[in-house]
Write a protein that holds these residues in place. Structure first.
Motif, PDB file in Angstrom:
ATOM      1  N   LYS A 112     -58.628  -7.837  -2.150  1.00 21.30           N
ATOM      2  CA  LYS A 112     -57.273  -7.726  -1.585  1.00 21.30           C
ATOM      3  C   LYS A 112     -57.179  -8.464  -0.249  1.00 21.30           C
ATOM      4  CE  LYS A 112     -54.812  -3.957  -1.609  1.00 21.30           C
ATOM      5  NZ  LYS A 112     -53.626  -4.291  -2.416  1.00 21.30           N
ATOM      6  N   GLN A 113     -58.228  -8.348   0.546  1.00 19.77           N
ATOM      7  CA  GLN A 113     -58.229  -9.025   1.839  1.00 19.77           C
ATOM      8  C   GLN A 113     -58.227 -10.541   1.668  1.00 19.77           C
ATOM      9  OE1 GLN A 113     -61.264  -7.576   4.474  1.00 19.77           O
ATOM     10  NE2 GLN A 113     -60.751  -9.001   6.114  1.00 19.77           N
ATOM     11  N   LEU A 114     -58.987 -11.038   0.704  1.00 22.64           N
ATOM     12  CA  LEU A 114     -59.006 -12.479   0.429  1.00 22.64           C
ATOM     13  C   LEU A 114     -57.636 -12.971  -0.024  1.00 22.64           C
ATOM     14  CD1 LEU A 114     -62.419 -13.116  -1.375  1.00 22.64           C
ATOM     15  CD2 LEU A 114     -61.709 -14.005   0.855  1.00 22.64           C
ATOM     16  N   GLU A 115     -56.924 -12.135  -0.778  1.00 20.49           N
ATOM     17  CA  GLU A 115     -55.597 -12.528  -1.264  1.00 20.49           C
ATOM     18  C   GLU A 115     -54.610 -12.781  -0.121  1.00 20.49           C
ATOM     19  OE1 GLU A 115     -55.119 -10.563  -5.714  1.00 20.49           O
ATOM     20  OE2 GLU A 115     -54.377  -9.469  -3.970  1.00 20.49           O
ATOM     21  N   GLN A 116     -54.876 -12.185   1.040  1.00 21.37           N
ATOM     22  CA  GLN A 116     -53.990 -12.405   2.188  1.00 21.37           C
ATOM     23  C   GLN A 116     -54.244 -13.751   2.857  1.00 21.37           C
ATOM     24  OE1 GLN A 116     -51.538 -10.156   2.479  1.00 21.37           O
ATOM     25  NE2 GLN A 116     -52.601  -9.289   0.693  1.00 21.37           N
ATOM     26  N   ASN A 117     -55.374 -14.367   2.533  1.00 25.12           N
ATOM     27  CA  ASN A 117     -55.699 -15.690   3.073  1.00 25.12           C
ATOM     28  C   ASN A 117     -54.783 -16.731   2.428  1.00 25.12           C
ATOM     29  OD1 ASN A 117     -57.029 -18.349   3.252  1.00 25.12           O
ATOM     30  ND2 ASN A 117     -58.736 -17.211   4.162  1.00 25.12           N
ATOM     31  N   SER A 118     -54.118 -17.529   3.240  1.00 19.31           N
ATOM     32  CA  SER A 118     -53.149 -18.508   2.719  1.00 19.31           C
ATOM     33  C   SER A 118     -53.799 -19.490   1.748  1.00 19.31           C
ATOM     34  CB  SER A 118     -52.490 -19.269   3.875  1.00 19.31           C
ATOM     35  OG  SER A 118     -53.471 -19.910   4.674  1.00 19.31           O
ATOM     36  N   TYR A 119     -55.091 -19.753   1.939  1.00 14.87           N
ATOM     37  CA  TYR A 119     -55.790 -20.700   1.060  1.00 14.87           C
ATOM     38  C   TYR A 119     -55.841 -20.173  -0.371  1.00 14.87           C
ATOM     39  CZ  TYR A 119     -59.575 -23.526  -0.909  1.00 14.87           C
ATOM     40  OH  TYR A 119     -60.329 -24.343  -1.709  1.00 14.87           O
ATOM     41  N   TYR A 120     -56.188 -18.886  -0.518  1.00 17.59           N
ATOM     42  CA  TYR A 120     -56.298 -18.297  -1.850  1.00 17.59           C
ATOM     43  C   TYR A 120     -54.925 -17.908  -2.397  1.00 17.59           C
ATOM     44  CZ  TYR A 120     -61.311 -18.015  -0.967  1.00 17.59           C
ATOM     45  OH  TYR A 120     -62.614 -18.338  -0.702  1.00 17.59           O
ATOM     46  N   LYS A 121     -54.045 -17.456  -1.501  1.00 18.99           N
ATOM     47  CA  LYS A 121     -52.724 -16.999  -1.919  1.00 18.99           C
ATOM     48  C   LYS A 121     -51.942 -18.100  -2.634  1.00 18.99           C
ATOM     49  CE  LYS A 121     -50.609 -14.342   0.995  1.00 18.99           C
ATOM     50  NZ  LYS A 121     -49.792 -13.849   2.141  1.00 18.99           N
ATOM     51  N   SER A 122     -52.198 -19.348  -2.237  1.00 16.16           N
ATOM     52  CA  SER A 122     -51.453 -20.470  -2.816  1.00 16.16           C
ATOM     53  C   SER A 122     -52.042 -20.958  -4.128  1.00 16.16           C
ATOM     54  CB  SER A 122     -51.414 -21.631  -1.819  1.00 16.16           C
ATOM     55  OG  SER A 122     -52.737 -22.097  -1.549  1.00 16.16           O
ATOM     56  N   LYS A 123     -53.178 -20.406  -4.533  1.00 14.07           N
ATOM     57  CA  LYS A 123     -53.857 -20.855  -5.756  1.00 14.07           C
ATOM     58  C   LYS A 123     -53.621 -19.856  -6.890  1.00 14.07           C
ATOM     59  CE  LYS A 123     -57.443 -23.589  -3.475  1.00 14.07           C
ATOM     60  NZ  LYS A 123     -56.968 -24.857  -4.053  1.00 14.07           N
ATOM     61  N   ASP A 124     -52.640 -20.149  -7.723  1.00 15.00           N
ATOM     62  CA  ASP A 124     -52.307 -19.244  -8.834  1.00 15.00           C
ATOM     63  C   ASP A 124     -53.475 -19.059  -9.784  1.00 15.00           C
ATOM     64  OD1 ASP A 124     -49.791 -18.908  -7.824  1.00 15.00           O
ATOM     65  OD2 ASP A 124     -48.855 -20.431  -9.093  1.00 15.00           O
ATOM     66  N   GLU A 125     -54.231 -20.127 -10.007  1.00 11.95           N
ATOM     67  CA  GLU A 125     -55.365 -20.039 -10.933  1.00 11.95           C
ATOM     68  C   GLU A 125     -56.405 -19.039 -10.414  1.00 11.95           C
ATOM     69  OE1 GLU A 125     -58.680 -22.909 -13.149  1.00 11.95           O
ATOM     70  OE2 GLU A 125     -57.267 -23.753 -11.702  1.00 11.95           O
ATOM     71  N   TRP A 126     -56.632 -19.075  -9.092  1.00 12.84           N
ATOM     72  CA  TRP A 126     -57.596 -18.138  -8.490  1.00 12.84           C
ATOM     73  C   TRP A 126     -57.089 -16.702  -8.632  1.00 12.84           C
ATOM     74  CZ3 TRP A 126     -57.870 -14.346  -4.806  1.00 12.84           C
ATOM     75  CH2 TRP A 126     -59.153 -13.998  -4.351  1.00 12.84           C
TER      76      TRP A 126
END
Length: 315
Positions: A112-126
């Protein structure tokens, strides 16, 4: 579900819900099926450890946080890149059962914490492969398959598993209470909380579900100061089903039969979780009946009576 589980040939398949335990076979299956695909060797810049492909969780970092949960010292060998996975798995296999579930919550919170990172948040595949909702759904399906009585909620906290039918009833009851008997909501929510959050508090769950029923009955008959007196009053009203009132009385008697549950006592109550389950399920049905019947039948009679009183007599 496997062939062995479907036809009861699996010798390790438990017959009851797993709650206050985490058998080793369950831990191994979690490690192999869920955790393995989420982890990579972190804190190592050597080329052979650089093929992470956006895998979210570092093994060494996770193990360090597991040691904090279990109050263990971290060992230098845990940072050995070639064996860090084996050491993490060994620790998960041998820690206290409650720390295993602590770790399951930790994994969800880290994602959940990683999902708040803009880098991961923008990657739908991730998000579609490693996101929290994917982990949560996979974990809850895993628990259902293995008859584990826990369910990971939206906050990455484990709560008692509640069937969809009961969940729908609970939601409807809370809506009915808000519409008709709002003071009972606090008692009802406490009863559910004590029943579903660890450590379980069976005595207070029973106390609160009966208090919720009592709150409703006292709103129907404000002059009565106890549930027992309220039921007696309702028995004099032919609009209420005698069979229903008999059931409500028996649940009230059941809750009162154990010393120290409804009132203070000198003997410690001997209440099991199954007793609290029964009272909550029965109480939910009683509250649903009370609120819906009162709203549909009793209120209509009150309105009609008021209208009749307001109509001037024909001269």
């Amino acid at each position: 579900m496997t062939f062995s589980n479907r036809y009861d040939y699996n010798p390790i398949q438990w017959k009851e819900l797993i709650l206050e335990d985490a058998p080793e076979w369950l831990r191994l299956d979690y490690i192999n099926r869920l955790l393995n695909g989420l982890t990579y060797v972190d804190r190592d810049s050597r080329p052979e450890f650089q093929t992470r492909d956006l895998i979210p969780l570092g093994i060494k970092d996770l193990h360090e946080k597991l040691c904090i949960l279990t109050h263990d010292d971290t060992e230098p060998i845990y940072n050995d890149s070639w064996y860090c996975w084996e050491h993490l798995c060994s620790h998960l296999r041998t820690c206290q059962w409650n720390h295993f579930y602590d770790f399951i919550e930790l994994v969800g919170k880290e994602i959940k914490q990683l999902e708040q990172n803009s880098y991961y948040k923008s990657k739908d595949e991730w998000i579609n492969i490693f996101g929290f909702e994917v982990y949560r759904q996979n974990l809850n399906n895993f628990f259902v398959e293995h008859q584990v009585g826990w369910n990971l909620n939206e906050e990455s906290k484990l709560i008692r598993f509640v069937s969809q039918v009961l969940t729908n009833n609970i939601e409807q009851v809370q809506l009915d209470l808000k519409t008709t008997f709002e003071p009972a909501i606090a008692h009802y929510k406490k009863a559910y909380f004590f029943l579903t959050r660890y450590p379980f508090d069976s005595e207070n769950s029973i106390k609160e579900i009966v208090s919720a029923i009592e709150s409703i009955v006292r709103q129907i008959h404000p002059k009565e100061n106890t549930l027992g007196n309220g039921i007696k009053k309702m028995n004099k009203d032919e609009r209420w089903s005698k069979q229903f009132l008999d059931i409500m009385q028996k649940v009230y008697d059941y809750a009162n039969s154990e010393p120290g549950v409804r009132h203070g006592g000198t003997i410690s109550p001997n209440v099991q979780r199954i007793d609290a389950d029964f009272c909550f399920h029965a109480g939910t049905s009683i509250i649903k009946y009370l609120s819906e019947y009162y709203l549909c039948e009793i209120n209509i009679d009150i309105v009609l009576n008021n209208l009749i009183e307001e109509v001037p007599p024909i001269e």
